[in-house]
Design an enzyme around this catalytic site. Structure first.
Site, PDB file in Angstrom:
ATOM      1  N   SER A  87     -40.752  68.710  29.048  1.00 20.14           N
ATOM      2  CA  SER A  87     -39.400  69.187  29.331  1.00 20.14           C
ATOM      3  C   SER A  87     -38.779  70.130  28.304  1.00 20.14           C
ATOM      4  CB  SER A  87     -38.462  68.011  29.559  1.00 20.14           C
ATOM      5  OG  SER A  87     -38.731  67.451  30.806  1.00 20.14           O
ATOM      6  N   SER A  95     -37.074  68.832  32.277  1.00 18.41           N
ATOM      7  CA  SER A  95     -35.745  68.362  32.581  1.00 18.41           C
ATOM      8  C   SER A  95     -34.658  69.029  31.747  1.00 18.41           C
ATOM      9  CB  SER A  95     -35.683  66.853  32.352  1.00 18.41           C
ATOM     10  OG  SER A  95     -35.955  66.552  30.989  1.00 18.41           O
ATOM     11  N   LYS A 141     -28.554  68.796  24.712  1.00 23.53           N
ATOM     12  CA  LYS A 141     -28.921  68.220  26.013  1.00 23.53           C
ATOM     13  C   LYS A 141     -28.112  66.941  26.192  1.00 23.53           C
ATOM     14  CE  LYS A 141     -33.087  66.751  28.586  1.00 23.53           C
ATOM     15  NZ  LYS A 141     -34.566  66.692  28.556  1.00 23.53           N
TER      16      LYS A 141
HETATM   17  N1  GLN Z   1     -41.792  66.450  34.524  1.00 28.43           N
HETATM   18  C1  GLN Z   1     -42.055  65.298  33.752  1.00 28.43           C
HETATM   19  C2  GLN Z   1     -41.417  64.084  34.381  1.00 28.43           C
HETATM   20  O1  GLN Z   1     -40.731  64.252  35.325  1.00 28.43           O
HETATM   21  C3  GLN Z   1     -41.590  65.468  32.324  1.00 28.43           C
HETATM   22  C4  GLN Z   1     -40.151  65.283  32.116  1.00 28.43           C
HETATM   23  C5  GLN Z   1     -39.758  65.299  30.683  1.00 28.43           C
HETATM   24  O2  GLN Z   1     -40.502  65.805  29.829  1.00 28.43           O
HETATM   25  N2  GLN Z   1     -38.609  64.722  30.377  1.00 28.43           N
HETATM   26  O3  GLN Z   1     -41.578  62.993  33.963  1.00 28.43           O
END
Ligand code: GLN
EC number: 6.3.5.7
Length: 483
Positions: free
Chosen positions: A175, A151, A76
């Site tokens: 995410s 994400s 990532k």
């Molecule tokens: N959807 C959550 C957020 O926007 C989690 C994102 C994540 O786990 N990086 O904060």
């Protein structure tokens, strides 16, 4: 060749059926051919990959072995990679070449893994759809009109489309698990402190945790083995021995106590997903598990608490991107304030700006007690709920998401609608617990995930349950048409 899992690749390499160099070339060609449909990579690292593949082949020829020696993966794009762009999905870091490798990157490279590239992601890991990336949205290989989740949407789409067997990801509020659910993968968020955050660009430091995304629990065990462990460079890394995750995959589930929270099956859950979750429960009962209804009474408070704490930490973490210390710098600033304003205004996208503003507001004098402190109190209540539940059960099971992957753009005008989709995942981050999502069926041709949560440091138990389930179901073997 591209259909192989990490475990199959390890066997093939050990049996000299193919070399890492051959496999790497096949996958790089496949990425070049198919990724334009998905947009799952931000950078391809062909030269590095071929160099690492050749080195892995040479190590094998010298008698070395190891499940990751010569295994192709991707990172990532928030794991720092020395000399390679680490963009975090943002214009702010489009020209940032990290001066060092993140601990996770260094550990996997030392184990012989081959880095094919850096995967697309929501900007600064903020999002649940992978639509906030400065490099454009990622498409879901199961239906190109739908989001892959976020994400870590790039890592998920690439692995689901068989562009590579596994990838690293991070999970601040879901995410790893949510994109795993949306793309029919297995993904594991480890216990907070299990995987080093050193060199992992921070979103919300008390919630962020790196982990594996792969097609099977067996492969998650292999990748996690290479990622986990104490790191003196990360003061929140925990000095606990790392068990052999592959060794416990075969354990029997006889007598395993599975807790199913009654709050999970409330109005917001798609009834078709509820049915698939019930099917997965029956499957695990056949394997000897015992089901018990439990309660997590503070679950509904978790979303508002998370969406105060995460932006608060983000507003602090992202202050370093000011055009001076880090990040994009605007042209011809008039003075220092103009430099800050325009550099940050140009470098950050709308969702990141929104979170910085929410976070700065929640932390400001006069509002700190009302929002931030209150959210931290809720966080403790959420943790206490889990501690009480784990006195009675070994695992908690439920849906990973209330709905399957939505259409691209469907939630763009209403950020809160997307936040609500995180209801099942964020509690594990607030409590620091490990969680796993695994494939459990399909709704309208779109994958559905079942989530398992375990007590601290019981990643092995999660992988064991998921592996036993996968030996008896074939959801995880389904391949999206066209890939
Ligand atoms: N959807 C959550 C957020 O926007 C989690 C994102 C994540 O786990 N990086 O904060």
């Amino acid at each position: 060749m591209h259909q192989m899992t990490l475990a199959e690749i390890a066997r093939g390499l050990a049996d000299k059926k193919f070399s890492s160099e051959e496999l790497t070339k096949v996958l790089l060609a496949r990425i070049t051919q198919l990724d334009p449909q998905l947009n799952s990579f931000i950078s391809l690292t062909e030269e590095l990959a071929l160099e690492q593949a050749k080195a892995a082949d040479a190590r094998r020829a010298n008698g070395e072995s190891g499940a990751l020696l010569g295994a192709p993966i991707a990172h990532k794009d928030l794991f720092c990679t020395q000399g390679i762009r680490t963009s975090c999905g943002s214009k702010m870091l489009d020209n940032f070449k990290a001066p060092y490798d993140a601990t996770v990157v260094a550990k996997l490279a030392a184990a012989g893994a081959v880095t094919l590239g850096k995967t697309n992601m929501d900007e600064f890991a903020m999002g649940s759809a992978n639509e906030s990336s400065w490099y454009g949205a990622v498409k879901n290989p199961w239906n190109l009109e739908h989001v892959p989740g976020g994400s870590s949407g790039g890592s998920a789409a690439a692995v689901a489309a068989r562009l590579l067997p596994a990838a690293t990801a991070t999970d601040t509020g879901g995410s790893i698990r949510q994109p795993a659910a949306f793309t029919n993968l297995t993904g594991l968020k480890p216990t907070y402190g299990r995987v080093s955050r050193w060199g992992m660009i921070a979103y919300a430091s008390s919630l962020d945790q790196g982990g594996p995304l792969a097609r099977t629990a067996e492969d998650c065990a292999i990748l996690l083995q290479g990622m986990a462990g104490f790191d003196q460079n990360d003061s929140t890394s925990i000095d606990e021995p790392v068990p052999d995750y592959s060794a416990s995959l075969g354990d029997s589930l006889q007598g395993l106590r599975i807790g199913v929270p009654k709050e999970y099956f409330s109005a917001g859950l798609d009834p078709r997903i509820a049915e698939l979750i019930q099917n997965s429960i029956k499957e695990l009962q056949k394997l000897g598990a015992v089901i018990k209804e439990i309660s997590l009474p503070n679950m509904q408070q978790a979303i508002p608490a998370y969406y105060v704490i995460a932006p608060a930490e983000a507003s602090s973490n992202l202050s370093r991107f000011d055009g001076v210390r880090f990040g994009h710098r605007c042209e011809n600033p008039e003075n220092l304030i103009d430099l800050y304003k325009r550099s940050r205004g140009e470098g950050f996208g709308p969702e990141v700006q929104r979170r910085i503003m929410v976070g700065a507001y929640a932390l400001s004098a006069g509002y700190y007690d009302a929002y931030y402190l209150k959210a931290q109190k809720i966080r403790r209540l959420v943790k206490n709920d889990f501690m009480a539940a784990f006195n009675e059960v070994d695992i908690i099971l439920g849906p990973t998401t209330p709905n399957p992957a939505w259409k691209l753009g469907a939630k763009n005008s209403d950020p809160v609608a997307a936040y609500l989709e995180d209801v099942y995942t964020i509690t594990a981050n607030l409590a620091g617990l490990p969680g796993l999502s695994m494939p459990a069926g399909f709704v309208d041709g779109l994958p559905v995930g079942v989530q398992l949560l375990a007590p601290y440091f019981q990643e092995g138990r999660l992988l064991n349950v998921a592996h036993q389930y996968q030996l008896n179901t074939d959801w995880h073997t389904r391949t999206p048409t066209g890939f």
